[in-house]
Design a protein around this motif. Structure first.
Motif, PDB file in Angstrom:
ATOM      1  N   ASN A  63     -36.869  38.082  30.739  1.00 51.72           N
ATOM      2  CA  ASN A  63     -37.460  38.176  29.404  1.00 51.72           C
ATOM      3  C   ASN A  63     -37.986  36.805  28.944  1.00 51.72           C
ATOM      4  O   ASN A  63     -37.720  35.772  29.558  1.00 51.72           O
ATOM      5  CB  ASN A  63     -36.482  38.798  28.399  1.00 51.72           C
ATOM      6  CG  ASN A  63     -35.310  37.902  28.065  1.00 51.72           C
ATOM      7  OD1 ASN A  63     -35.401  36.675  28.065  1.00 51.72           O
ATOM      8  ND2 ASN A  63     -34.187  38.515  27.756  1.00 51.72           N
ATOM      9  N   HIS A  64     -38.724  36.841  27.852  1.00 47.17           N
ATOM     10  CA  HIS A  64     -39.416  35.650  27.341  1.00 47.17           C
ATOM     11  C   HIS A  64     -38.441  34.518  27.001  1.00 47.17           C
ATOM     12  O   HIS A  64     -38.682  33.357  27.358  1.00 47.17           O
ATOM     13  CB  HIS A  64     -40.242  36.048  26.109  1.00 47.17           C
ATOM     14  CG  HIS A  64     -41.189  35.002  25.649  1.00 47.17           C
ATOM     15  ND1 HIS A  64     -42.379  34.747  26.296  1.00 47.17           N
ATOM     16  CD2 HIS A  64     -41.124  34.138  24.610  1.00 47.17           C
ATOM     17  CE1 HIS A  64     -43.005  33.765  25.673  1.00 47.17           C
ATOM     18  NE2 HIS A  64     -42.272  33.380  24.639  1.00 47.17           N
ATOM     19  N   GLU A  65     -37.340  34.853  26.337  1.00 44.69           N
ATOM     20  CA  GLU A  65     -36.379  33.830  25.921  1.00 44.69           C
ATOM     21  C   GLU A  65     -35.692  33.179  27.120  1.00 44.69           C
ATOM     22  O   GLU A  65     -35.475  31.963  27.139  1.00 44.69           O
ATOM     23  CB  GLU A  65     -35.328  34.445  24.978  1.00 44.69           C
ATOM     24  CG  GLU A  65     -35.875  34.906  23.646  1.00 44.69           C
ATOM     25  CD  GLU A  65     -36.683  36.215  23.727  1.00 44.69           C
ATOM     26  OE1 GLU A  65     -36.441  37.035  24.654  1.00 44.69           O
ATOM     27  OE2 GLU A  65     -37.568  36.400  22.881  1.00 44.69           O
ATOM     28  N   THR A  66     -35.363  33.974  28.116  1.00 41.70           N
ATOM     29  CA  THR A  66     -34.732  33.436  29.331  1.00 41.70           C
ATOM     30  C   THR A  66     -35.696  32.512  30.069  1.00 41.70           C
ATOM     31  O   THR A  66     -35.314  31.435  30.531  1.00 41.70           O
ATOM     32  CB  THR A  66     -34.258  34.578  30.254  1.00 41.70           C
ATOM     33  OG1 THR A  66     -33.339  35.398  29.535  1.00 41.70           O
ATOM     34  CG2 THR A  66     -33.597  34.043  31.510  1.00 41.70           C
ATOM     35  N   ALA A  98     -38.191  30.866  28.718  1.00 43.26           N
ATOM     36  CA  ALA A  98     -38.327  29.649  27.901  1.00 43.26           C
ATOM     37  C   ALA A  98     -37.179  28.692  28.192  1.00 43.26           C
ATOM     38  O   ALA A  98     -37.382  27.485  28.351  1.00 43.26           O
ATOM     39  CB  ALA A  98     -38.363  30.005  26.417  1.00 43.26           C
ATOM     40  N   ARG A  99     -35.975  29.218  28.265  1.00 42.84           N
ATOM     41  CA  ARG A  99     -34.809  28.375  28.547  1.00 42.84           C
ATOM     42  C   ARG A  99     -34.914  27.745  29.938  1.00 42.84           C
ATOM     43  O   ARG A  99     -34.621  26.563  30.118  1.00 42.84           O
ATOM     44  CB  ARG A  99     -33.522  29.189  28.405  1.00 42.84           C
ATOM     45  CG  ARG A  99     -32.265  28.346  28.416  1.00 42.84           C
ATOM     46  CD  ARG A  99     -31.000  29.082  27.988  1.00 42.84           C
ATOM     47  NE  ARG A  99     -30.898  30.482  28.394  1.00 42.84           N
ATOM     48  CZ  ARG A  99     -31.181  31.538  27.612  1.00 42.84           C
ATOM     49  NH1 ARG A  99     -31.586  31.354  26.371  1.00 42.84           N
ATOM     50  NH2 ARG A  99     -31.042  32.769  28.066  1.00 42.84           N
ATOM     51  N   PHE A 126     -46.038  29.805  25.654  1.00 44.06           N
ATOM     52  CA  PHE A 126     -45.000  29.229  24.806  1.00 44.06           C
ATOM     53  C   PHE A 126     -45.596  28.224  23.835  1.00 44.06           C
ATOM     54  O   PHE A 126     -46.576  27.563  24.152  1.00 44.06           O
ATOM     55  CB  PHE A 126     -43.957  28.462  25.641  1.00 44.06           C
ATOM     56  CG  PHE A 126     -43.240  29.286  26.652  1.00 44.06           C
ATOM     57  CD1 PHE A 126     -42.321  30.254  26.263  1.00 44.06           C
ATOM     58  CD2 PHE A 126     -43.468  29.089  28.001  1.00 44.06           C
ATOM     59  CE1 PHE A 126     -41.656  31.010  27.203  1.00 44.06           C
ATOM     60  CE2 PHE A 126     -42.804  29.844  28.950  1.00 44.06           C
ATOM     61  CZ  PHE A 126     -41.888  30.807  28.555  1.00 44.06           C
ATOM     62  N   GLU A 134     -40.916  26.938  20.356  1.00 43.80           N
ATOM     63  CA  GLU A 134     -40.151  27.947  21.101  1.00 43.80           C
ATOM     64  C   GLU A 134     -39.290  27.298  22.187  1.00 43.80           C
ATOM     65  O   GLU A 134     -38.119  27.639  22.353  1.00 43.80           O
ATOM     66  CB  GLU A 134     -41.090  28.936  21.792  1.00 43.80           C
ATOM     67  CG  GLU A 134     -41.562  30.085  21.001  1.00 43.80           C
ATOM     68  CD  GLU A 134     -42.433  30.978  21.859  1.00 43.80           C
ATOM     69  OE1 GLU A 134     -41.997  32.124  22.099  1.00 43.80           O
ATOM     70  OE2 GLU A 134     -43.515  30.553  22.292  1.00 43.80           O
ATOM     71  N   SER A 160     -35.103  26.793  22.526  1.00 46.48           N
ATOM     72  CA  SER A 160     -34.348  27.425  23.615  1.00 46.48           C
ATOM     73  C   SER A 160     -33.340  26.483  24.265  1.00 46.48           C
ATOM     74  O   SER A 160     -32.539  26.900  25.079  1.00 46.48           O
ATOM     75  CB  SER A 160     -35.311  27.964  24.683  1.00 46.48           C
ATOM     76  OG  SER A 160     -35.841  26.895  25.433  1.00 46.48           O
TER      77      SER A 160
END
Length: 175
Positions: free
Chosen positions: A2-5, A7-8, A165, A169, A173
Motif C-alpha cells: 500500500n501507499h503508506e508502506t 512511503a515508509r 509522493f 507524506e 512516514s
C-alpha cells in the motif's frame, strides 16, 4: 504494497538529514537521495508499479530527464511497454548530436518523467527543448514533489505535475 508502506520504505531507504543545497539553489536540512531508491531493484519496481497508474492514457513516449529521471522512465517503460527517450540537459556535441536519445518524439504525445521536483526549473527547460523538436507535452510524472504549493511555474508552461509522493507524506512516514 500500500501507499503508506511504500512511503515508509522510500523514507527508510533514501531520507538523509544535514545541510543540502538543492538544484534550485535552495538549502534544505531534509534530503531524499533518489539514487538510493532508484538503485534498489525491488523498491524501484514497487515505485513504478504505483507510478504507472498516473501515466496519462494517451502517452506515446516517456521522456526520462538526465540523470535521475532515466532509471524511473526506463522501469516504467519495462512495466508498460511505452517507448522511452533519454533526455540530455543539452544536446551532445559529437556523434548524433541529439538532445533526446531513443525513439522519435516529433508529433508524439510525450510524458516527462523526473525523480524529485522542487521548483520544476529543469523540467521547464527540458520541456521547451523537447517541444522545439516537435514533442507534444502537457504532463510530468515524478516520484517526489518537494513543494506541491510551488508549481505555478509549471502550470504557466501548460504542464500538469502528477507525483507519487509529496515531501510531507514521506517525512510523515518516518518512524
Amino acid at each position: 504494497m500500500n501507499h503508506e508502506t511504500l512511503a515508509r520504505k522510500v523514507s527508510d531507504t533514501a531520507h538523509l538529514t544535514g545541510t543540502f543545497t538543492l538544484r534550485s539553489g535552495q538549502v534544505s536540512n531534509q534530503y531524499f537521495d533518489k539514487y538510493l531508491f532508484e538503485s534498489n531493484p525491488s523498491l524501484l519496481f514497487e515505485i513504478v508499479n504505483r507510478l504507472k497508474e498516473k501515466i496519462p492514457a494517451d502517452t506515446e513516449v516517456l521522456a526520462g530527464l538526465e540523470m535521475g529521471g532515466i532509471p524511473v522512465a526506463t522501469a516504467l517503460s519495462l512495466q508498460t511497454g511505452i517507448p522511452v527517450v533519454f533526455v540530455r540537459k543539452k544536446a551532445k556535441e559529437y556523434g548524433t548530436c541529439k538532445l533526446a536519445e531513443g525513439v522519435e518524439i516529433a508529433g508524439k504525445k510525450v510524458c516527462v518523467v523526473e525523480d524529485v521536483v522542487t521548483t520544476g526549473g529543469q523540467i521547464i527547460l527540458s520541456t521547451n527543448d523537447l517541444r522545439e523538436h516537435g514533442a507534444i507535452i502537457d504532463s510530468v510524472l515524478c516520484v517526489i514533489d518537494r513543494s506541491p504549493e510551488d508549481k505555478k511555474n509549471l502550470l504557466e508552461h501548460d504542464l500538469q505535475l502528477h507525483s507519487l509522493f509529496t515531501m510531507d507524506e514521506l517525512l510523515g512516514s518516518i518512524k
